[in-house]
Design an enzyme around this catalytic site. Structure first.
Site, PDB file in Angstrom:
ATOM      1  N   ASP A  23       0.862  -1.184   0.000  1.00 13.96           N
ATOM      2  CA  ASP A  23       0.000   0.000   0.000  1.00 13.96           C
ATOM      3  C   ASP A  23       0.897   1.232   0.000  1.00 13.96           C
ATOM      4  OD1 ASP A  23      -3.301   0.229   1.047  1.00 13.96           O
ATOM      5  OD2 ASP A  23      -2.115   2.024   0.664  1.00 13.96           O
ATOM      6  N   ASN A  29      -9.621   0.768  -7.026  1.00 11.59           N
ATOM      7  CA  ASN A  29      -9.785   1.437  -8.321  1.00 11.59           C
ATOM      8  C   ASN A  29      -9.425   0.502  -9.472  1.00 11.59           C
ATOM      9  OD1 ASN A  29      -6.798   2.160  -9.236  1.00 11.59           O
ATOM     10  ND2 ASN A  29      -6.942   2.509  -7.021  1.00 11.59           N
ATOM     11  N   CYS A  50     -16.901  11.865  -1.269  1.00 13.90           N
ATOM     12  CA  CYS A  50     -16.184  10.611  -1.045  1.00 13.90           C
ATOM     13  C   CYS A  50     -17.157   9.455  -1.113  1.00 13.90           C
ATOM     14  CB  CYS A  50     -15.467  10.627   0.318  1.00 13.90           C
ATOM     15  SG  CYS A  50     -16.584  10.593   1.719  1.00 13.90           S
ATOM     16  N   CYS A  52      -9.571 -11.363 -25.710  1.00 14.83           N
ATOM     17  CA  CYS A  52      -9.098 -10.477 -24.644  1.00 14.83           C
ATOM     18  C   CYS A  52      -7.976  -9.582 -25.166  1.00 14.83           C
ATOM     19  CB  CYS A  52      -8.601 -11.325 -23.465  1.00 14.83           C
ATOM     20  SG  CYS A  52      -7.977 -10.327 -22.099  1.00 14.83           S
TER      21      CYS A  52
END
Lengths: 426, 426
Positions: free
Chosen positions: B116, B199, B265, B318
């Site tokens: 992170d 995301n 948010c 794909c």
């Protein structure tokens, strides 16, 4: 720690006064600086979140409630801040109850009542919540320690007692009845009781208390093999109580605990217990804040990821006398209930389309009426913002639009009724 | 803290050496005692669980693994201790990733790799795991602090980086490839990657890394309105990759972050995130320890408590080149896969009934063969132990036994085949 350091400072000061040599004074001043630094360290180790007076929706990193208040703007919850009015009692602060307590604390619940008689052990460390350094503390004390650090806005009441004893049951009942937190509240002093205990006897005691108090509650459980669980909503008189449909084999006369064998324990997993706690508190939030569908029963079979649901009506031959009383009251109140439901429906029908659904409209969503839609070019209304492309073909490139049915724009309900009448006459 | 106190003691000692008056010596000795006491306090505040060399199934309060090892005795997991061999990478230590990390830590996973780039804020306090006193720390540092206290047996590797940058992606890839923990492991250095990011861009990066490394991974997500989520298993070449079925509208060219608006948010709830983390880690345990059915996709709609499931085959068109390579490899390996499956089935068929299923039999369960059953009185075999009563009537008091079909006891498969042939001739 801080008091101890203060004592050390005072000691150094009095030593300094008894010394005359300025070199010694300088040494003591250096030691003083060290102690000051330790004081800072001790303080920084217990930085606590300050209390927050009103829940704000402001989007800043320092607001612990911004992501919860966003539920209002998203249209999920009408008035999130109401959560501060509610009291929830959690019986059993084990693998499910402790996580449920933490979730409600982080959601900013008004008041939590916690009941358990047990102590934290290292053998509990395979579930979420308790820390190894809390081993030996009572579960209620350890929970209050952790929860008050997480959210000091929540009023925490901890009861270290066994509800299945006579004295424990009395304290349990009187704590549920107490309305000190919200004197205006009707019926009992809590809005919901969550049963997170691990044995039949304790569940029957919670059932008895809630039937007597006409108290809505939710039951939860996890299987001994750790891979399935359930939650259940119990409304005295309206749904089955815990005694209405007892397990097929009921231990009567025999103490359940004697059925346990030495050196054998149940399995448990943080995953199953975390999921059950999550489903339980989600159902609690839906019930208290009135959104979504409150589940009457939801099972979780983790081996197959299967989630059975069902509804259970009360058993008119239930062995619990208080349950039968509540069933009678529920039946007697039927006419009043029907009348209230009818009045509500009529009120809702007459108020429709009078006020905009959302005064604030941060997403810039607008209602386009059918006439406006007809004027608009169908393809251009589907155009994407600059920079966005469509990865898959549009549905209407495959399907013909439904043909033949046209409904013209209707001004109000009266118009609609007239049109329906006209259609019926054909 | 302890080092600071040690420095203070040394300072007092040198001051004492420079003084001659015995009264002063006594004062300093008193101060020394105070510091010793502070030392004890500082130590007791960080009592840590000791490392445990082997996982034991012993049922004592001090054993942190007893309830997990019980999964073996319950017949759920064959070899629980194998969990210590596995490495799991968690990308995104937010509302889902941090809880997933805690669950795996409490389960005693061998090694966790945490990724992170973000810092802990008070605005994250509405989800489980992080504490207000950790605000300002990086999420990876705060996670290591909490997780190493909970279970010092887990090897924790923390990577404070953004995988969507060129440099971040390089470190991400090399950390996944490193086999320092288990040099004998085939393919990559980790057994599973869990994507817990919030995301599209980061998901596509995890997808790219896993397609390149032929690495099995699981994806998770929670909706912006906080009331639904999902988990998904992705096996390169065998199931759809994340790029095989992109969202209907794909941001191409435009930076996703510019679509976000100031002062707005997403909503989030500890319940939804806790449930999604629980389902994700449960699927992880089933995958690693080989029990139950690993779900290819599991959705969670909390408003209706609806849990959709589905399977997605890879898209032969794909846009991800590495995905197409894996699809080709998977197709080419089909004959070998079929042969292996056939050999396994044959081996299982020949080994059936050769050894007892459980050597240890703590529950005193015994297999009663059909002949013995026929001899036994049907009612007496249904009798309950002393003190137990049956609350509901037995099923056979309502149902007639299925009549007409009798199957006699069969010694082996050959016998059965002969009987079938005989029936077919009639």
């Amino acid at each position: 720690m801080e008091a101890e350091l203060k004592g050390l400072l005072d000691g150094l000061d009095s030593l300094k006064r008894s010394l005359v040599d300025s070199n010694h004074h300088a040494s003591i001043d250096k030691l003083r600086l060290r102690v000051d630094h330790l004081m800072d360290l001790a303080k920084s180790e217990r930085v606590r979140r300050l209390k927050v007076k009103d829940m704000s929706a402001e989007v800043v990193d320092s607001n612990p409630y911004s992501r919860l208040m966003a539920l209002q703007r998203m249209g999920i919850v009408e008035n999130y801040e109401r959560i501060r009015d509610f009291s929830v009692a959690i019986v059993g602060i084990g693998g499910v109850g402790s996580v449920a307590a933490e979730m409600l604390t982080r959601c900013g619940i008004g008041r939590l009542l916690l009941y358990d008689y047990d102590k934290v052990e290292l053998a509990n460390m395979n579930r979420l919540f308790f820390r190894p350094d809390q081993a030996g503390m009572t579960k209620t004390d350890a929970a209050v320690q952790t929860l008050s650090d997480i959210n000091p806005d929540v009023v925490l009441e901890s009861y270290t007692l066994n509800i299945t004893t006579v004295k424990g049951f009395e304290t349990f009942m009187s704590s549920l009845k107490s309305k000190s937190f919200r004197p205006s509240k009707e019926d009992s002093g809590v809005d919901l009781v969550l049963s997170c205990v691990d044995n039949y006897e304790a569940r029957m005691v919670v059932n008895q208390a809630c039937n007597e108090l006409n108290q809505i509650w939710m039951e939860s459980g996890v299987s001994e093999d750790a891979v399935s669980g359930h939650i259940q909503l119990l409304i005295p008189g309206e749904t089955a109580c815990f005694a209405c449909a007892p397990p097929l084999v009921v231990a009567s006369g025999v103490d359940e605990r004697t059925l346990k064998r030495e050196g054998v324990c149940a399995a448990s997993l943080p995953t199953t217990m975390g999921v059950v706690a999550g489903l339980l508190v989600q159902n609690t939030l839906k019930f208290l804040l009135k959104f979504g569908n409150v589940s009457p029963y939801l099972g979780y079979n983790s081996l197959k990821d299967y989630f059975p649901t069902m509804e259970m009506r009360p058993n008119p031959h239930c062995l619990n006398a208080a349950c039968l009383e509540r069933q009678n009251e529920y039946l007697l109140a039927k006419p009043a209930r029907d009348a209230a439901a009818k009045a509500k429906m009529e009120a809702e029908a007459s108020s429709v389309v009078e006020t905009p659904l959302h005064d604030e409209n941060e997403w810039n969503i607008r209602v386009v009426d059918d006439i406006e839609l007809e004027k608009t070019d169908a393809t251009s209304s589907d155009a994407l913002p600059e920079g966005l492309t469509r990865e898959l073909p549009r549905a209407d490139e495959f399907q013909d639009p439904a043909a033949g049915v046209t409904v013209s724009f209707v001004d109000d309900l009266e118009d609609l009724r007239r049109q329906l009448d006209a259609l019926n006459k054909i």
